[in-house]
Design a protein around this motif. Structure first.
Motif: not given
Lengths: 185, 95
Positions: B7-16, A1-5, B3-5, A37-42
């Motif tokens: 991570a992939a989504l976060l990478v895609a968000m960064g690229m967007a 969870m923390n990494i996503i945050d 978790g892998a999914v 949208l980012l803050s909504a995901s947070l």
């Protein structure tokens, strides 16, 4: 969870800095949509799904539309400022520091000894069935224990609705009247 | 797996985000915001499964609807350079 945050917060910082630096206002509006949208995901990560939902509807939906409507009236490019505005920067930094200082008094996230868990929640959970008689605890809190609060909220929403009707409804009404007159002729 | 999914989504968000920052034309930016909204919907759904609470799914669906409305509003703004027909004299005559 923390990494996503951490990743989401980093993206928020990047977007916010970009919005400040951007001279093209249309791009700034688009980036603000991404920001909300980012803050909504947070918020969703923090388990506040309803707040996240409001943020997505108001921040990414309505305000984007309103800001685009404003851009249609003004223009797409921001003028370069003549000199750096130091006083607003100082005011913002001081306010932000005061707010950060205020957060130190807040209880830790998910702490079972929070006032919110100690106060009246137990009574609601144990007794609301007999006292109010609805199977849903949230309903009994909203409609009975915090009835005055809900009454105030409903009044605010009603006032907002009346205001919108007074502003927007009048034109449509007079138009309809005029059309009816023309039909009579 | 989830978790892998994520991570992939976060990478895609960064690229967007990178595309929204650089994007030479406005349509790059519109498309990047639209993509970002879709990725947010997917991320919320995946978070629901990561936290073992898949009841986030219907909220993710409502997000998808909002995202759609925003994109339509933005595109309408570009097509007509305003968001709707004002209630004016000419329109009343047309009706």
């Amino acid at each position: 969870m923390n990494i996503i945050d951490v990743v989401l917060l980093a993206m928020m910082v990047i977007t916010a800095l970009a919005v400040v630096r951007m001279r093209n206002l249309f791009a700034a509006v688009m980036l603000l949509g991404i920001f909300s949208l980012l803050s909504a995901s947070l918020y969703a990560l923090l388990d506040a799904v309803d707040v996240a939902f409001t943020e997505a509807a108001v921040g990414a939906g309505i305000s984007t539309v309103l800001m685009l409507g404003t851009l249609a009236l003004t223009g797409e490019r921001e003028k370069k400022p003549h000199r750096p505005a130091w006083l607003p920067l100082v005011v913002v930094v001081v306010t932000g520091a005061a707010l950060l200082y205020g957060t130190f008094d807040m209880p830790l996230y998910g702490d079972p000894n929070d006032p919110i868990h100690k106060h009246v929640a137990d009574r609601y959970i144990e007794r609301s069935g007999q006292e109010v008689g609805t199977p849903n605890i949230v309903t009994s809190v909203l409609a009975s224990y915090r009835g005055f609060d809900t009454l105030g909220e409903v009044t605010v929403i009603f006032t907002a609705g009346v205001g919108v009707l007074a502003l927007l409804g009048r034109g449509a009404l007079s138009r309809r009247r005029r059309l009816n007159k023309e039909d009579d002729r | 797996m989830f978790g892998a999914v994520a991570a992939a989504l976060l990478v895609a968000m960064g690229m967007a985000i990178i595309r929204a920052l650089k994007g030479p034309t406005v349509f790059d930016r519109i498309l990047s915001v639209n993509t970002f909204g879709t990725k947010t919907v997917l991320l919320i759904a995946v978070i629901g499964f990561l936290q073992k609470r898949p009841d986030f799914l219907d909220i993710a669906l409502v997000y998808a609807l909002i995202n759609f409305i925003t994109t339509i509003a933005v595109l309408k703004f570009f097509e007509f350079s305003h968001l709707g027909t004002p209630i004016g004299e000419e329109e009343a005559e047309d009706l």
